[in-house]
Design a protein around this motif. Structure first.
Motif, PDB file in Angstrom:
ATOM      1  N   GLU A   1      -3.529  11.385  -9.630  1.00 18.25           N
ATOM      2  CA  GLU A   1      -3.146  10.471  -8.548  1.00 18.25           C
ATOM      3  C   GLU A   1      -2.438   9.247  -9.106  1.00 18.25           C
ATOM      4  O   GLU A   1      -1.499   8.722  -8.503  1.00 18.25           O
ATOM      5  CB  GLU A   1      -4.389  10.040  -7.755  1.00 18.25           C
TER       6      GLU A   1
ATOM      7  N   ILE B   1       0.968   4.083  -2.902  1.00 15.60           N
ATOM      8  CA  ILE B   1      -0.243   4.902  -2.954  1.00 15.60           C
ATOM      9  C   ILE B   1      -0.268   5.881  -1.780  1.00 15.60           C
ATOM     10  O   ILE B   1      -0.528   7.076  -1.943  1.00 15.60           O
ATOM     11  CB  ILE B   1      -1.496   3.995  -2.922  1.00 15.60           C
ATOM     12  N   LEU B   2       0.080   5.349  -0.595  1.00 13.41           N
ATOM     13  CA  LEU B   2       0.078   6.198   0.602  1.00 13.41           C
ATOM     14  C   LEU B   2       1.074   7.351   0.435  1.00 13.41           C
ATOM     15  O   LEU B   2       0.756   8.509   0.728  1.00 13.41           O
ATOM     16  CB  LEU B   2       0.447   5.338   1.824  1.00 13.41           C
ATOM     17  N   LEU B   3       2.266   7.032  -0.068  1.00 15.78           N
ATOM     18  CA  LEU B   3       3.277   8.081  -0.269  1.00 15.78           C
ATOM     19  C   LEU B   3       2.798   9.114  -1.272  1.00 15.78           C
ATOM     20  O   LEU B   3       3.036  10.311  -1.103  1.00 15.78           O
ATOM     21  CB  LEU B   3       4.596   7.462  -0.757  1.00 15.78           C
ATOM     22  N   SER B   4       2.097   8.658  -2.314  1.00 14.00           N
ATOM     23  CA  SER B   4       1.640   9.615  -3.320  1.00 14.00           C
ATOM     24  C   SER B   4       0.594  10.553  -2.721  1.00 14.00           C
ATOM     25  O   SER B   4       0.466  11.698  -3.148  1.00 14.00           O
ATOM     26  CB  SER B   4       1.089   8.890  -4.548  1.00 14.00           C
ATOM     27  N   TYR B   5      -0.151  10.080  -1.710  1.00 16.39           N
ATOM     28  CA  TYR B   5      -1.086  10.981  -1.020  1.00 16.39           C
ATOM     29  C   TYR B   5      -0.327  11.958  -0.131  1.00 16.39           C
ATOM     30  O   TYR B   5      -0.719  13.110   0.031  1.00 16.39           O
ATOM     31  CB  TYR B   5      -2.053  10.187  -0.128  1.00 16.39           C
ATOM     32  N   MET B   6       0.766  11.458   0.488  1.00 16.30           N
ATOM     33  CA  MET B   6       1.491  12.270   1.458  1.00 16.30           C
ATOM     34  C   MET B   6       2.349  13.346   0.803  1.00 16.30           C
ATOM     35  O   MET B   6       2.573  14.400   1.379  1.00 16.30           O
ATOM     36  CB  MET B   6       2.393  11.370   2.320  1.00 16.30           C
TER      37      MET B   6
ATOM     38  N   GLU C   1       0.812  -1.218   0.000  1.00 16.31           N
ATOM     39  CA  GLU C   1       0.000   0.000   0.000  1.00 16.31           C
ATOM     40  C   GLU C   1       0.843   1.265   0.000  1.00 16.31           C
ATOM     41  O   GLU C   1       0.350   2.351  -0.274  1.00 16.31           O
ATOM     42  CB  GLU C   1      -0.888   0.004   1.245  1.00 16.31           C
ATOM     43  N   GLU C   2       2.137   1.113   0.323  1.00 19.39           N
ATOM     44  CA  GLU C   2       2.975   2.286   0.549  1.00 19.39           C
ATOM     45  C   GLU C   2       3.100   3.232  -0.652  1.00 19.39           C
ATOM     46  O   GLU C   2       3.059   4.448  -0.452  1.00 19.39           O
ATOM     47  CB  GLU C   2       4.359   1.862   1.052  1.00 19.39           C
TER      48      GLU C   2
ATOM     49  N   ARG D   1      -4.462  -1.031  -7.879  1.00 20.40           N
ATOM     50  CA  ARG D   1      -4.181   0.164  -7.084  1.00 20.40           C
ATOM     51  C   ARG D   1      -4.636   1.445  -7.765  1.00 20.40           C
ATOM     52  O   ARG D   1      -4.576   2.516  -7.188  1.00 20.40           O
ATOM     53  CB  ARG D   1      -2.675   0.266  -6.800  1.00 20.40           C
TER      54      ARG D   1
END
Lengths: 143, 277
Positions: free
Chosen positions: B254, B175-180, B172-173, B246
């Motif tokens: 995104e 995707i999570l990093l792209s949000y962060m 998941e990282e 994903r």
């Protein structure tokens, strides 16, 4: 790690792999690999064609009721009979008497894969045998 | 072929097979122990999984051409190598997932097939690479797997990107990093990826570095190999993110930013592949 210099070493003695020769044994293993790949593709194609619908179809049933510690354990089994996965599926167990809910327990199944079953249990303090045991399913999310 | 030759060739093949198993195990181990890989194996669409298996076959054939463990001389040999690698990958993945009890007698067929098939792809790449890399010596006259041309270099970059990307994409990282990450950090990450890709291949002087061509300027090398390679890497990353589900429901921006995040490890994989393979 081999590098381009190492690749240019002298051929080893007795390197019995002459040009253009894949041995019959290697072809036999390769044929097994080809069969595996073909079987996989056919299997997936069969699923893709047979099951257009990708929503899960889950149902829950009680497996057993037994005393456990100071209370009772009701084991359940959730079965999915469709080609879709339910993530975070809620399973709800209630002991009822008429309209009154005596006890309610909830569990979450992380993933319920297509055509698969998952098992779990509810701990009740009252004896499920004295009440009506109702198992139901709540919501899920698509993974 | 004389009987003694046949015996020698078979022995040679068994040694290669053992190396292939070792390679499949080494390269696929992180993924065998990644729980997202088990879950994605059953919840990814049938068509996506079939497509991944289909794409991996020509990829393995090409990899055998440029790197494979047997010095190969014909397309037939490369196809045989690729099919053996698939067999090795499938057997290894089944064995290890069974040991871990990720698949067992109670697992439904579709669930087991999904889990095993998904692991077979990186395992088969590992099997092919190991047959090349763990190989001590190879005969001198193996022209076909020496010094690939432009298309070959791009192909190797693609394999490297796919391989490292495959190790990170299921988690998941990215995707999570792209949000962060904000847009400036994402642009900086893309620039850093390109810089590292170029630096890895042309500046750091690792062994296996391609010789700079006569008269090739810095800018021409950068544009022809690194920038083209990076675009390829981004394409592969977005394909992997799509394959692992994903990208579903994400807006285009995104998807691109997740691609840039995944492109960071994948571009290093691409650069390393040019050096190592």
């Amino acid at each position: 790690m081999a590098n381009r210099a190492a690749k240019k070493q002298e051929p080893r003695k007795g390197e019995a792999h002459p040009r253009g020769s894949t041995t019959p044994l290697e072809w036999a293993i390769a044929a097994l690999g080809a069969m595996l790949l073909a079987a996989l593709l056919l299997y997936l194609a069969y699923f893709a064609v047979s099951y257009r619908e990708t929503a899960p179809a889950a149902s829950v049933e009680a497996l057993s009721v037994a005393p456990a510690g100071a209370g009772y354990l009701v084991r359940y089994r959730v079965v999915n009979e469709a080609n879709g996965t339910a993530a975070g599926l809620q399973v709800i167990g209630q002991l009822r008497r008429g309209d009154e809910t005596i006890e309610e327990r909830e569990a979450v199944i992380d993933y319920l894969p297509p055509f698969s079953a998952r098992e779990g249990g509810f701990y009740f303090s009252q004896d499920p045998g004295s009440y009506e045991l109702v198992l139901s399913l709540g919501g899920y999310s698509e993974p | 072929m004389k009987a003694s030759d046949r015996h020698g060739a078979d022995r040679h093949f068994f040694v290669g097979l053992a190396r292939a198993f070792a390679g499949a195990l080494i390269f696929a181990m992180p993924l065998l122990m990644t729980m997202e890989m088990w879950q994605i194996g059953f919840y990814m669409g049938d068509v996506k999984l079939a497509l991944l298996a289909l794409v991996s076959f020509p990829l393995l054939v090409g990899l055998s051409r440029y790197s494979g463990f047997e010095p190969t001389y014909s397309l037939g040999d490369d196809v045989a190598d690729a099919l053996v690698a698939i067999f090795v990958g499938a057997v290894m993945a089944t064995g290890v997932l069974w040991l871990f009890e990720v698949v067992g007698p109670e697992t439904s067929p579709r669930e087991a097939v999904g889990k095993i098939a998904l692991q077979t792809v990186p395992a088969a790449i590992g099997a092919t690479l190991a047959r090349g890399q763990l190989h001590g010596a190879r005969p001198e006259s193996t022209e076909p797997d020496q010094e690939p041309g432009f298309a070959g270099e791009l192909f190797l970059m693609g394999v490297g990107a796919l391989f490292l990307g495959l190790n990170v994409a299921p988690t998941e990282e990215p995707i999570l990093l792209s949000y962060m990450m904000g847009p400036w950090h994402q642009i900086a990450l893309a620039a850093a990826s390109i810089l590292l890709m170029h630096g890895f291949v042309y500046a750091v002087e690792f062994p296996g570095q391609p010789r700079p061509m006569e008269g090739a300027t810095f800018l021409s090398l950068l544009l022809r190999y690194t920038i083209t390679g990076y675009v390829l890497v981004l394409g592969i990353c977005i394909y992997l993110l799509w394959t692992f589900g994903r990208t579903s429901g994400l807006a285009l921006e995104e998807i691109i930013s997740a691609g840039i995040v995944l492109g960071f490890p994948a571009s290093i994989g691409a650069a390393a592949a040019r050096l190592i393979l």
